[in-house]
Design an enzyme around this catalytic site. Structure first.
Site, PDB file in Angstrom:
ATOM      1  N   GLY A 125       0.809  -1.211   0.000  1.00 34.36           N
ATOM      2  CA  GLY A 125       0.000   0.000   0.000  1.00 34.36           C
ATOM      3  C   GLY A 125       0.838   1.255   0.000  1.00 34.36           C
ATOM      4  N   GLY A 163       0.121   5.442   1.071  1.00 40.80           N
ATOM      5  CA  GLY A 163      -0.800   6.453   1.564  1.00 40.80           C
ATOM      6  C   GLY A 163      -0.115   7.796   1.654  1.00 40.80           C
ATOM      7  N   GLY A 164      -0.808   8.744   2.236  1.00 43.43           N
ATOM      8  CA  GLY A 164      -0.289  10.095   2.359  1.00 43.43           C
ATOM      9  C   GLY A 164       0.959  10.186   3.223  1.00 43.43           C
ATOM     10  N   MET A 165       1.066   9.332   4.237  1.00 48.24           N
ATOM     11  CA  MET A 165       2.208   9.381   5.152  1.00 48.24           C
ATOM     12  C   MET A 165       3.380   8.519   4.681  1.00 48.24           C
ATOM     13  SD  MET A 165       1.674  11.425   7.736  1.00 48.24           S
ATOM     14  CE  MET A 165       2.767  10.912   9.039  1.00 48.24           C
ATOM     15  N   VAL A 208       3.483   1.028   2.803  1.00 49.99           N
ATOM     16  CA  VAL A 208       3.316  -0.124   3.688  1.00 49.99           C
ATOM     17  C   VAL A 208       3.805  -1.356   2.938  1.00 49.99           C
ATOM     18  CG1 VAL A 208       1.697  -1.525   5.015  1.00 49.99           C
ATOM     19  CG2 VAL A 208       1.331   0.945   4.827  1.00 49.99           C
ATOM     20  N   LYS A 223       5.212   0.036   8.038  1.00 53.28           N
ATOM     21  CA  LYS A 223       4.846   1.327   7.456  1.00 53.28           C
ATOM     22  C   LYS A 223       6.077   2.213   7.558  1.00 53.28           C
ATOM     23  CE  LYS A 223       1.312   4.896   7.713  1.00 53.28           C
ATOM     24  NZ  LYS A 223       0.076   5.289   8.414  1.00 53.28           N
ATOM     25  N   ASP A 274      -9.546   9.148  11.785  1.00 53.32           N
ATOM     26  CA  ASP A 274      -9.670   8.915  10.336  1.00 53.32           C
ATOM     27  C   ASP A 274     -10.382   7.591  10.045  1.00 53.32           C
ATOM     28  OD1 ASP A 274      -9.388   9.561   7.642  1.00 53.32           O
ATOM     29  OD2 ASP A 274      -7.383   8.695   7.482  1.00 53.32           O
TER      30      ASP A 274
END
Length: 159
Positions: free
Chosen positions: A23, A25-27, A30, A45, A139
């Site tokens: 994955g 994501g914004g941060m 993963v 992560k 979130d």
């Protein structure tokens, strides 16, 4: 156009052999990995390099990891470790073999009332536990809820 190879794929990082990217994501990204000491499959992560340049992002990321590591509940993904290696910040957590609620809804459409109720109970029980430890998710959305192979909901990504 050639795609840049991810330098973590196949590498050993934070005591884990990185197997595949699962994955983005914004941060950060993963990865699925094999923890070499624990001899188990985990997720890692890794904070995005561009975000690692700001100490506030690092502080937020590590504070998030420290908070979630205090949570032990069957409906919350377990954090095993977190830290920094070679200027890359990471969180090692349990690997959930399953899919995101978001992906399942996009592929299959809506759930029956019974299925949806079971998922909501799992999520609410996990959130109740987090709230009892004064931790707020911030979130909750289908992309942050995983369903394991048995259909049990697991909350991830406490932003």
């Amino acid at each position: 156009m050639t795609e840049e190879k991810d330098p973590l794929l196949g590498a050993t990082f934070a005591g884990c052999k990185i197997l595949e990217k699962v994955g983005q994501g914004g941060m950060g990204a993963v990865y699925k990995a094999q923890h070499l000491t624990l001899d188990k499959t985990v997720c890692i992560k890794v904070l995005a390099p561009n975000l690692s340049k700001d100490p506030r992002n690092i502080e937020f990321f590590l504070r998030h990891a420290r908070s979630v590591a205090k949570l032990e509940h069957p409906n919350i993904v377990q954090v095993y470790n977190f830290g920094e290696e070679n200027k890359a910040y990471y969180i090692i957590m349990s690997y959930i073999k399953g899919r995101s609620l978001d992906g399942i809804i996009k592929e299959n459409g809506s759930f029956t009332i019974e299925e949806a109720s079971d998922i909501m109970i799992d999520v609410l029980e996990g959130l109740e536990h987090a709230h009892s430890k004064t931790i707020i998710h911030r979130d909750i959305k289908p992309a942050n809820i995983l369903l394991d192979e048995t259909g049990k909901a697991k909350i991830v990504d406490f932003g």
